[in-house]
Design an enzyme around this catalytic site. Structure first.
Site, PDB file in Angstrom:
ATOM      1  N   SER A   1       0.986   0.671  -1.727  1.00 36.54           N
ATOM      2  CA  SER A   1       1.739  -0.199  -2.623  1.00 36.54           C
ATOM      3  C   SER A   1       1.641   0.281  -4.062  1.00 36.54           C
ATOM      4  CB  SER A   1       1.207  -1.651  -2.553  1.00 36.54           C
ATOM      5  OG  SER A   1       1.315  -2.164  -1.255  1.00 36.54           O
ATOM      6  N   CYS A   2       2.673  -0.002  -4.802  1.00 34.48           N
ATOM      7  CA  CYS A   2       2.626   0.047  -6.263  1.00 34.48           C
ATOM      8  C   CYS A   2       3.471  -1.130  -6.745  1.00 34.48           C
ATOM      9  CB  CYS A   2       3.115   1.386  -6.807  1.00 34.48           C
ATOM     10  SG  CYS A   2       4.842   1.765  -6.453  1.00 34.48           S
ATOM     11  N   LYS A   3       3.974  -1.083  -7.930  1.00 34.03           N
ATOM     12  CA  LYS A   3       4.708  -2.223  -8.454  1.00 34.03           C
ATOM     13  C   LYS A   3       5.944  -2.534  -7.613  1.00 34.03           C
ATOM     14  CE  LYS A   3       6.956  -3.860 -12.700  1.00 34.03           C
ATOM     15  NZ  LYS A   3       7.229  -3.541 -14.128  1.00 34.03           N
TER      16      LYS A   3
END
Length: 822
Positions: free
Chosen positions: A725-727
Site C-alpha cells: 500500500s501507499c497513499k
C-alpha cells in the site's frame, strides 16, 4: 515479437534484439490467460489485464514471465455487507435502549440523546448503502474518488497481481500480491491526526475526566448506591452529582462480549432443550444422553459467562437510575450495614454449589439434592414475580424499593439448579428403564410395564425443561438490560466525539477487511492442492503482511495512524469455508456476518472442490488470520521527516508488529512441520531472517527498506498473504511491486544480470511496441481523455512569488497547449 497469439515455449529460444523490450504479448482481453491452470478465474476476480515477457537466464536459456492484474468484486460487496451489519447492530442497540424501561429524567434525557445519535449514524449509513447500490459495472474505486463521501467505505485501487514464471528446467511458479491504497478516512480528513492518535487522546481525556469526578465526589459517592463491597470492585467511577458513570474500555468490551454470548447461547439452549424432549418422546436412551450432554455443555458455558461482577454492579447502577430510587444506606444503621456485608460474602460462598452440580462434578450429589433444588427454583421464581406485581419483564427490577444485591446471584444460580433437576430426572428415567429390562418377578414386571406408557418420559421431563428455559430467559433479559446500561454510559460519555470516532473506525475497517478478504480468497484458490498449506491453515492460520510506503510527514501521518488501527482491528476477523448451495457465481461470493467486536467471513466453494478439503475445514472450523504491518517511507517527504520531523510512529509500528510476527512463527513451528512450508532457492533459515529483521527494526537508519524486503521474504516463506500500500496504490506501490518481481526472478529463477534493469524497465513501461496498443491506466476515469496532463501546470502559489516566474509559466503553458492541439 509483437504477435497477439498464444506464446508456445518452443518459440522462446530466439534471440531478441538488444534495443527492444522483450515484450511478447500484451492484452486487456482473455487471449493471454491460461484458464485451465489459473486459480484467479474465480467468481471474485474479473477484468484481467495480461502482459507476457521473456527474459534470458544465466545459462543462456529463456524464461516466460506473465503478469496478470485483475479487479476484485469484494471492493464493493464486502463494504456493502458491512454497512448492512452496522445498521442492524445500531438498530439493535436502539431497541435495547428502549427496553431499559422507566428511567429518571436525567438518564431518560441521556438515553434520548444517545438514541438520536444512533439514528443519525443509521440514516447516514442507509444513505451511503443506497448510493452504493446504484453503482453498476465498476469493481474498484479510483484514486480520484478517494475523498468522495458515498465511496468512503470502498478501498482505493484494490487489485490483485500475479506473476507466473515458466522455465525450461523448473516447474512453473507464481507469486501473488494485493495492491490497495492505505485504508484511511480521506473524506473526514487528517487535520487532527488519524485514528491511533484520536483514540489515544479520547481515552486519556475521558479517563482523566472520570478520575477528577471521582476525586471531587468521593464523599458523596460514599453515601451513594455503592456499598463497601461494590466499591472494592470498582469497575467504574460513580458520581451522584453528575449522574454519570465512567466504565473503562475493558469493561465496555466485556459488556459487548456478554451481550453477544448470551444472545447466541439462549436460542441454542432452547433448541437443545427441545431436542432433549424429542429424544424422551422416542424413548431413545442414547439420544437422550447425547442431547443432555450438549445441553449441559452450553448451559455451563452460559452460567460461567454471567459469573462476572460487572453484571451485578451494572444491575445495581441501573436500579439507582430508576425513578424514586432510595439508597439502602439511608435506611439502615452502620451495624445493619455490617451485617448486610456479611450476608454478601456468605451469598458468594453459596453460589459455588450450583456450579458444582454441573457436568464434570459428582452426579450423586446433583441427584440427591435435586428435589430441594427444584423446589427452591419454583419458590424463587414465585417470589420474583410477586415482587414485580403487574410489571413486565423489562421492569422486573423493583422500583421504590431496596435493591437486593443477592437477587442476581440467585437468578443465574437457578439456571444451574434447573439443569441439575434435568440431569437428575434423566438419570432416574434411565435407571428405571434399566431395571425394567432386568429379570424381575411377574408382578413387579407388570407394574413396571403399566407404569410406563409411550410419551411418559417426555411428560415427566417437560416441567423441568420448561423451568430451565424460563430461568435462562429471565437471566438473559436481566443481563441484556445491565449490559445495555453499561453501553449507555459509554455512549453518553462519548457524545459527540465517540460517535465520530466510531464512524471513522467503521470506514477504515471496511477498507482493510475488503483487502484482507481479497488476499485470503486469492491465497485459498492458489493453495487448494497444497496439503501442507491446508494443514497450516486450520492448525495455526495465515499471516497477512501489510507493506506500507507512507511517509511520516504531513497528512500521511494521519493515514498511517488510520491504517495502524484498521490493520489491528482485523484480528477480530475469522474466516470459515463452507459448501456453496449451487455453482452459480452469486452463491460463490464471500459473505460477512457478526458485529463490530467480531466478524466471520464465509468463503463458499463448489461442492466438488469443498469435498477435497481436510475434515477439520469441512467441519466449519474457524480459520484465523494474523495481520502485521510494516511501514517505511520512501518519498521525498520522508526525507524531510527524518531530518526535521519525528519517525517514532514508524519505529513503534515496526517494533510491535515484528514481535507479533515472531510470535506467529513460534506458534507455527510448534504445531506444523517445517516441511509444509514452500521451498525456495534461497535457503536462508527463517530464524535467521527473523533475527536480521529484528536487528533492522531497532537500527537507526534512514529509509531502511531492508525491513520491507525481509518482512516480505518471511511472509512468502510462511505461506502468507502479501499486501502493498501507499497513499493511492499507484506510483510507489507499482515501483515496489515491479522491483520485488524482478528480484524474485533474479533470486529464484536465475535472471541474467544483464537483463535485470531491462526487465525492470519493461515492467514499468506504460507504452508498448508496434500496433499492440497502449497499456491503459486501470484507474483512468471516463471523461478525462481531454484533460491536460497535470504535471505541466505548476503550483500557482509558488509562481506568484515572482511576477517574472508567472509570466514564464503562462508562456510555457500556452506553448504546451498549442503544441498539443496543433
Amino acid at each position: 515479437m509483437g504477435e497477439m497469439e498464444e506464446v508456445d515455449l518452443d518459440h522462446i529460444t530466439t534471440e531478441l534484439p538488444s534495443h527492444k523490450c522483450p515484450l511478447v504479448c500484451e492484452s486487456a482481453s482473455h487471449s493471454c490467460i491460461d484458464r485451465d491452470n489459473n486459480p484467479l478465474t474465480g467468481p471474485v476476480f474479473k477484468n484481467p489485464i495480461c502482459k507476457v515477457y521473456r527474459f534470458q537466464t544465466v545459462d543462456s536459456k529463456w524464461m516466460l514471465v506473465r503478469e496478470q492484474m485483475e479487479e476484485c468484486t469484494l471492493s464493493f460487496s464486502i463494504p456493502k455487507q458491512l454497512l448492512s451489519l452496522y445498521i442492524q447492530e445500531d438498530m439493535s442497540r436502539v431497541r435495547h435502549l428502549r427496553e431499559l424501561g422507566e428511567l429518571s429524567p436525567h438518564w431518560d434525557n441521556l438515553r434520548k440523546e444517545v438514541m438520536t445519535r444512533y439514528g443519525g449514524i443509521i440514516g447516514s449509513y442507509q444513505e451511503t448503502l443506497a448510493e452504493l447500490d446504484k453503482i453498476t459495472g465498476r469493481s474498484f474505486k479510483p484514486s480520484c474518488c478517494k475523498a468522495q463521501k458515498s465511496l468512503e467505505f470502498i478501498p482505493i485501487n484494490l487489485h490483485t497481481q500475479r506473476m507466473r514464471v515458466t522455465c525450461p528446467r523448473k516447474t512453473d511458479a507464481f507469486y501473488d500480491i494485493v495492491t490497495v491504497g492505505a485504508p484511511a478516512a480521506h473524506f473526514q480528513g487528517f487535520k487532527c491526526g488519524g485514528l491511533q492518535r484520536l483514540l489515544s487522546r479520547y481515552e486519556s481525556e475521558k479517563k482523566s475526566f472520570g478520575k477528577r469526578r471521582w476525586q471531587v465526589d468521593t464523599a458523596k459517592t460514599s453515601r451513594s448506591c455503592l456499598n463497601k463491597h461494590m466499591r472494592s470492585f470498582c469497575p467504574a467511577f460513580f458520581s451522584t452529582a453528575y449522574q454519570c458513570i465512567y466504565y473503562s474500555p475493558e469493561h465496555t468490551a466485556k459488556a459487548q462480549e456478554v451481550l453477544s454470548t448470551v444472545s447466541l447461547l439462549q436460542p441454542l439452549i432452547s433448541i437443545l432443550a427441545d431436542q432433549l424432549l424429542q429424544a424422551a418422546q422416542e424413548h431413545s436412551s442414547s439420544g437422550l444422553r447425547e442431547a443432555l450432554k450438549n445441553l449441559s455443555d452450553k448451559t455451563e458455558q452460559f452460567v460461567h459467562t454471567l459469573k462476572d461482577e460487572l453484571v451485578n454492579s451494572a444491575l445495581l447502577a441501573l436500579h439507582a437510575a430508576r425513578p424514586g430510587y432510595v439508597s439502602k444506606n439511608q435506611k439502615q444503621t452502620p451495624v445493619q450495614g455490617g451485617q448486610h456485608q456479611g450476608h454478601i460474602h456468605q451469598g458468594s460462598d453459596q453460589n459455588q454449589s450450583p456450579v458444582q452440580g454441573l457436568p464434570g462434578h459428582s452426579p450423586a450429589t446433583s441427584i440427591t439434592d435435586s428435589p430441594a433444588g427444584c423446589n427452591n427454583v419454583e419458590a424463587s421464581q414465585t417470589t420474583t414475580r410477586g415482587e414485580g406485581g403487574t410489571l413486565k419483564h423489562q421492569d422486573s427490577i423493583p422500583h421504590h424499593k431496596e435493591y437486593d444485591e443477592e437477587e442476581w446471584d440467585r437468578v443465574w444460580a437457578n439456571v444451574a439448579k434447573c439443569l441439575n433437576c434435568v440431569i437428575a430426572m434423566v438419570d432416574k428415567l434411565q435407571e428405571e428403564d434399566g431395571s425394567r429390562q432386568e429379570p424381575a418377578p411377574e408382578q413387579q414386571l407388570a407394574d413396571v410395564i403399566t407404569s410406563h406408557h409411550p410419551g411418559e418420559w417426555r411428560e415427566q421431563l417437560r416441567p423441568h425443561v420448561t423451568r430451565l428455559k424460563e430461568c435462562v430467559m429471565e437471566v438473559v433479559e436481566k443481563a441484556k438490560r445491565a449490559m445495555t446500561f453499561v453501553l449507555l454510559q459509554e455512549a453518553a460519555c462519548s457524545i459527540p466525539q465517540g460517535f465520530l470516532l466510531q464512524q471513522r473506525r467503521d470506514v477504515v475497517f471496511s477498507q482493510a477487511l475488503a483487502a484482507l478478504a481479497c488476499g485470503f480468497v486469492m491465497r485459498l484458490y492458489a493453495g487448494m492442492q497444497d496439503q501442507g498449506f491446508l494443514k497450516q491453515l486450520h492448525l495455526v492460520g495465515l499471516v497477512a503482511q501489510f507493506e506500507s510506503l507512507l511517509s511520516t510527514y504531513s497528512e500521511e501521518i494521519g493515514m498511517l495512524e488510520d491504517m495502524e488501527v484498521g490493520v489491528s482491528d482485523l484480528q477480530r476477523v475469522l474466516f470459515q469455508i463452507t459448501e456453496a448451495k449451487t455453482d452459480d457465481l452469486s452463491d460463490l461470493q464471500p459473505l460477512v456476518c457478526g458485529r463490530r467486536d467480531h466478524f466471520f467471513v464465509e468463503v463458499p466453494l463448489p461442492r466438488l472442490v469443498f469435498q477435497t478439503l481436510p475434515e477439520e475445514i469441512r467441519g466449519g472450523q474457524p480459520l484465523r488470520v494474523f495481520p502485521v504491518l510494516f511501514n517505511v517511507g520512501i518519498n521525498e517527504q520522508q526525507t524531510i521527516a527524518e531530518r526535521f520531523g519525528d519517525i517514532s510512529l514508524q519505529e513503534r509500528i515496526n517494533q510491535r508488529n515484528f514481535e507479533m510476527l515472531e510470535a506467529y512463527y513460534k506458534s507455527l513451528s510448534e504445531k506444523v512441520p517445517l516441511e509444509c512450508l514452500p521451498c525456495y532457492q534461497t535457503q536462508t533459515d527463517i530464524k535467521e531472517l527473523l533475527e536480521t529483521l529484528g536487528q533492522n527494526v531497532v537500527t537507526k537508519k534512514r529509509k531502511n527498506v531492508e525491513i520491507l524486503w525481509i518482512a516480505g521474504t518471511i511472509c512468502r516463506r510462511l505461506n502468507g498473504i502479501r499486501l502493498t500500500s501507499c497513499k493511492s496504490a499507484k506510483d510507489r506501490t507499482s515501483m515496489s511491486v515491479t522491483l520485488e518481481q524482478c528480484a524474485l526472478l533474479r533470486d529464484e529463477h536465475q535472471l541474467s544480470k544483464d537483463f535485470f534493469i531491462r526487465a525492470l524497465d519493461c515492467m514499468r513501461s506504460r507504452l508498448t511496441q508496434g500496433d499492440v496498443g497502449h497499456w491503459e491506466d486501470p484507474e483512468a476515469c471516463a471523461g478525462t481523455e481531454n484533460k491536460p496532463a497535470s504535471r505541466h501546470f505548476y503550483p500557482i502559489a509558488l509562481l506568484l512569488v515572482s511576477s517574472h516566474l508567472l509570466v514564464v509559466w503562462l508562456i510555457l503553458s500556452l506553448v504546451f497547449l498549442l503544441a498539443k492541439y496543433q
